[in-house]
Design a protein around this motif. Structure first.
Motif, PDB file in Angstrom:
ATOM      1  N   THR A 181      -2.132  -7.682  -5.143  1.00 48.59           N
ATOM      2  CA  THR A 181      -2.396  -7.237  -3.232  1.00 48.59           C
ATOM      3  C   THR A 181      -2.740  -8.818  -3.232  1.00 48.59           C
ATOM      4  OG1 THR A 181      -3.968  -5.457  -3.421  1.00 48.59           O
ATOM      5  CG2 THR A 181      -4.308  -7.272  -1.873  1.00 48.59           C
ATOM      6  N   GLY A 182      -3.125  -8.987  -4.021  1.00 43.88           N
ATOM      7  CA  GLY A 182      -3.071 -11.051  -4.303  1.00 43.88           C
ATOM      8  C   GLY A 182      -2.070 -12.156  -4.665  1.00 43.88           C
ATOM      9  N   ALA A 223      -5.831  -3.196  -9.161  1.00 41.42           N
ATOM     10  CA  ALA A 223      -4.908  -3.104  -7.848  1.00 41.42           C
ATOM     11  C   ALA A 223      -5.759  -4.913  -6.661  1.00 41.42           C
ATOM     12  CB  ALA A 223      -5.760  -2.521  -6.927  1.00 41.42           C
ATOM     13  N   VAL A 224      -6.622  -5.477  -7.208  1.00 39.49           N
ATOM     14  CA  VAL A 224      -6.536  -6.708  -6.915  1.00 39.49           C
ATOM     15  C   VAL A 224      -5.319  -7.915  -6.553  1.00 39.49           C
ATOM     16  CG1 VAL A 224      -8.640  -9.154  -6.880  1.00 39.49           C
ATOM     17  CG2 VAL A 224      -9.146  -6.216  -6.509  1.00 39.49           C
ATOM     18  N   LEU A 253      -4.680   0.878  -1.439  1.00 39.07           N
ATOM     19  CA  LEU A 253      -4.688  -0.082  -2.090  1.00 39.07           C
ATOM     20  C   LEU A 253      -5.801  -1.165  -1.486  1.00 39.07           C
ATOM     21  CD1 LEU A 253      -3.299  -1.576  -3.856  1.00 39.07           C
ATOM     22  CD2 LEU A 253      -2.086  -2.941  -2.247  1.00 39.07           C
ATOM     23  N   ASN A 254      -6.807  -0.716   0.157  1.00 39.36           N
ATOM     24  CA  ASN A 254      -7.641  -1.551   0.352  1.00 39.36           C
ATOM     25  C   ASN A 254      -8.574  -0.671  -0.139  1.00 39.36           C
ATOM     26  OD1 ASN A 254      -7.696   0.869   2.304  1.00 39.36           O
ATOM     27  ND2 ASN A 254      -7.646  -0.045   4.295  1.00 39.36           N
ATOM     28  N   VAL A 282      -9.193  -2.272  -3.585  1.00 38.04           N
ATOM     29  CA  VAL A 282      -9.463  -3.596  -3.647  1.00 38.04           C
ATOM     30  C   VAL A 282     -10.838  -3.554  -3.609  1.00 38.04           C
ATOM     31  CG1 VAL A 282      -9.579  -5.834  -2.175  1.00 38.04           C
ATOM     32  CG2 VAL A 282      -7.362  -4.835  -2.817  1.00 38.04           C
ATOM     33  N   ARG A 283     -11.745  -2.775  -2.498  1.00 35.83           N
ATOM     34  CA  ARG A 283     -12.986  -2.564  -1.741  1.00 35.83           C
ATOM     35  C   ARG A 283     -13.623  -2.731  -3.120  1.00 35.83           C
ATOM     36  NH1 ARG A 283     -11.017  -0.265   2.889  1.00 35.83           N
ATOM     37  NH2 ARG A 283     -12.107   1.520   2.172  1.00 35.83           N
ATOM     38  N   ASP A 297       0.334  -1.190  -0.192  1.00 33.23           N
ATOM     39  CA  ASP A 297      -0.121  -0.076  -0.121  1.00 33.23           C
ATOM     40  C   ASP A 297       0.911   1.398   0.562  1.00 33.23           C
ATOM     41  OD1 ASP A 297      -2.526   1.245  -0.120  1.00 33.23           O
ATOM     42  OD2 ASP A 297      -2.314   1.728   2.463  1.00 33.23           O
ATOM     43  N   ARG A 355     -11.080  -2.732  -8.131  1.00 36.34           N
ATOM     44  CA  ARG A 355     -10.433  -2.280  -8.999  1.00 36.34           C
ATOM     45  C   ARG A 355      -9.475  -4.050  -9.090  1.00 36.34           C
ATOM     46  NH1 ARG A 355     -10.658   3.383 -10.832  1.00 36.34           N
ATOM     47  NH2 ARG A 355     -12.038   3.840  -8.875  1.00 36.34           N
TER      48      ARG A 355
END
Length: 148
Positions: free
Chosen positions: A61-62, A57-58, A46-47, A50-51, A39, A54
């Motif tokens: 992050t994954g 971003a997902v 970033l959170n 992700v929520r 992040d 996007r």
């Protein structure tokens, strides 16, 4: 027929259960720290991205979470059953892995010319996210194997 437990069974199982809980908690802490490192080094919140779903971003992050899991798993494996050594090694290697990975992924993105702001804010899955994903996974594996 009488069912009898061997001497020390409860101690062995209890120690194993304690190790599971402690490693799981430490792994969770490392994953959270890894998320915040991603992040901090990625444009945007970033959170929130992700929520909002996007996709790039997902994916980033994954991949970052999976690569951190590689590092934690190998640190645990390398401890050879010594709980205190394993927990400390996981903590140290995990923290170093987080820093190395965050810096290295950003360098690879710079070398490839990926505009992370555009990528993270895009509502469509872009090919560049595969490069970011591959960089996270590859660097996580490199750090993990370096632990051995």
């Amino acid at each position: 027929m009488v069912l009898a437990l061997s001497p020390g069974f409860v101690g062995v199982v209890g120690g194993g259960l304690a190790a599971i809980v402690l490693y799981a908690l430490l792994g969770l802490v490392m994953m959270i720290l890894g998320f915040y490192a991603i992040d901090l080094t990625t444009p945007g919140k970033l959170n929130q991205l992700v929520r909002e779903g996007r996709p790039n971003a997902v994916v980033a992050t994954g991949a970052g979470m999976i690569s951190m899991a590689f590092i934690v798993v190998v640190a645990i494996y390398g401890a050879s059953g010594r709980l205190a050594d394993g927990l400390l090694a996981t903590l140290v290697y995990g923290l170093v892995g987080i820093v190395v990975q965050a810096v290295a992924v950003r360098i690879l993105e710079w070398v490839t010319g990926i505009d992370m702001t555009v990528l993270m804010e895009s509502r469509e899955l872009r090919p560049e996210s595969r490069v970011v994903c591959a960089a996270h996974l590859a660097l996580g594996l490199v750090v993990a194997v370096a632990i051995l």
